[in-house]
Design a protein around this motif. Structure first.
Motif, short mmCIF file in Angstrom:
data_model
loop_
_atom_site.label_atom_id
_atom_site.label_comp_id
_atom_site.label_asym_id
_atom_site.label_seq_id
_atom_site.Cartn_x
_atom_site.Cartn_y
_atom_site.Cartn_z
N VAL A 64 0.88 -1.16 0.00
CA VAL A 64 0.00 0.00 0.00
C VAL A 64 0.92 1.21 0.00
O VAL A 64 1.73 1.38 0.91
N THR A 65 0.81 2.04 -1.03
CA THR A 65 1.70 3.18 -1.19
C THR A 65 0.89 4.47 -1.20
O THR A 65 0.02 4.63 -2.06
N PRO A 66 1.15 5.37 -0.25
CA PRO A 66 0.46 6.67 -0.29
C PRO A 66 0.90 7.46 -1.53
O PRO A 66 2.06 7.39 -1.93
N ARG A 67 -0.03 8.17 -2.11
CA ARG A 67 0.26 8.98 -3.30
C ARG A 67 -0.07 10.44 -2.99
O ARG A 67 -1.00 10.74 -2.26
N ASP A 68 0.69 11.33 -3.58
CA ASP A 68 0.43 12.77 -3.47
C ASP A 68 0.25 13.23 -2.03
O ASP A 68 -0.76 13.82 -1.67
N LEU A 69 1.24 12.93 -1.20
CA LEU A 69 1.18 13.35 0.19
C LEU A 69 1.28 14.87 0.28
O LEU A 69 2.21 15.46 -0.27
N PRO A 70 0.36 15.52 0.97
CA PRO A 70 0.52 16.96 1.19
C PRO A 70 1.74 17.21 2.07
O PRO A 70 2.12 16.38 2.89
N GLU A 71 2.36 18.35 1.88
CA GLU A 71 3.58 18.65 2.65
C GLU A 71 3.31 18.78 4.14
O GLU A 71 4.21 18.60 4.94
N ASP A 72 2.06 19.09 4.49
CA ASP A 72 1.74 19.24 5.91
C ASP A 72 1.26 17.93 6.54
O ASP A 72 0.71 17.92 7.64
N THR A 73 1.50 16.82 5.87
CA THR A 73 1.11 15.52 6.40
C THR A 73 1.89 15.23 7.68
O THR A 73 3.12 15.38 7.71
N SER A 74 1.19 14.82 8.70
CA SER A 74 1.85 14.49 9.96
C SER A 74 2.59 13.16 9.83
O SER A 74 2.02 12.18 9.33
N PRO A 75 3.84 13.12 10.27
CA PRO A 75 4.56 11.84 10.26
C PRO A 75 3.85 10.78 11.10
O PRO A 75 3.94 9.59 10.83
N TRP A 76 3.10 11.24 12.10
CA TRP A 76 2.40 10.29 12.97
C TRP A 76 1.28 9.58 12.22
O TRP A 76 0.92 8.46 12.57
#
Length: 142
Positions: A64-76
């Motif tokens: 499962v690969t996240p796509r188009d992560l926003p830059e403000d995505t929390s590492p948590w």
């Protein structure tokens, strides 16, 4: 153990690993989906052409690969997604506190085989643990 019992245990192992692998990957995807992060699920990503047997035996079964992560995505958020398959171990926690019976005490070899396979699917993969430790790097590279 005779041959029919061995074949039954092998079947229990195969069926439980198949269902557990799907549950493991969708546990990752559930967190991403709830957060509104697009993702891609790929089954047998290491296969070349129609070589499913070799990919299943020696390659990665799913990802499962996240796509188009926003830059403000929390590492948590990524860490939670990576560790979410641990929730599949809930039945074993219920056995430990005495709510559910111990499958080993029941003595059914099929049940024990299925329990071991299910617990194996509950464990995060090395790639999952890598994402836990390097979530910031994954966001930066996305």
């Amino acid at each position: 153990m005779d041959v029919p019992h061995l074949l039954g245990a092998a079947l229990a192992l195969f069926v439980t690993l198949s269902i557990g692998t799907v549950a493991h990957e969708y546990a990752h995807a559930a967190v991403l989906s709830l957060a509104g992060i697009p993702y891609e699920t790929e089954w047998l990503p290491d296969r070349e052409g129609n070589d499913y047997l070799r990919a299943g035996a020696f390659g990665t079964w799913a990802s499962v690969t996240p796509r188009d992560l926003p830059e403000d995505t929390s590492p948590w958020l990524l860490r939670a997604s990576a560790l979410m398959p641990l929730t599949l171990a809930t039945p074993f926690a219920l056995v430990a506190v005495g709510v559910l019976p111990d499958p080993a005490a029941v003595g059914d070899p099929y049940l024990v085989t299925a329990a071991v396979a299910w617990f194996a699917c509950a464990l995060p993969s090395p790639q999952d643990f890598s994402l836990v430790w390097y979530a910031e790097r994954a966001i930066a590279e996305a």
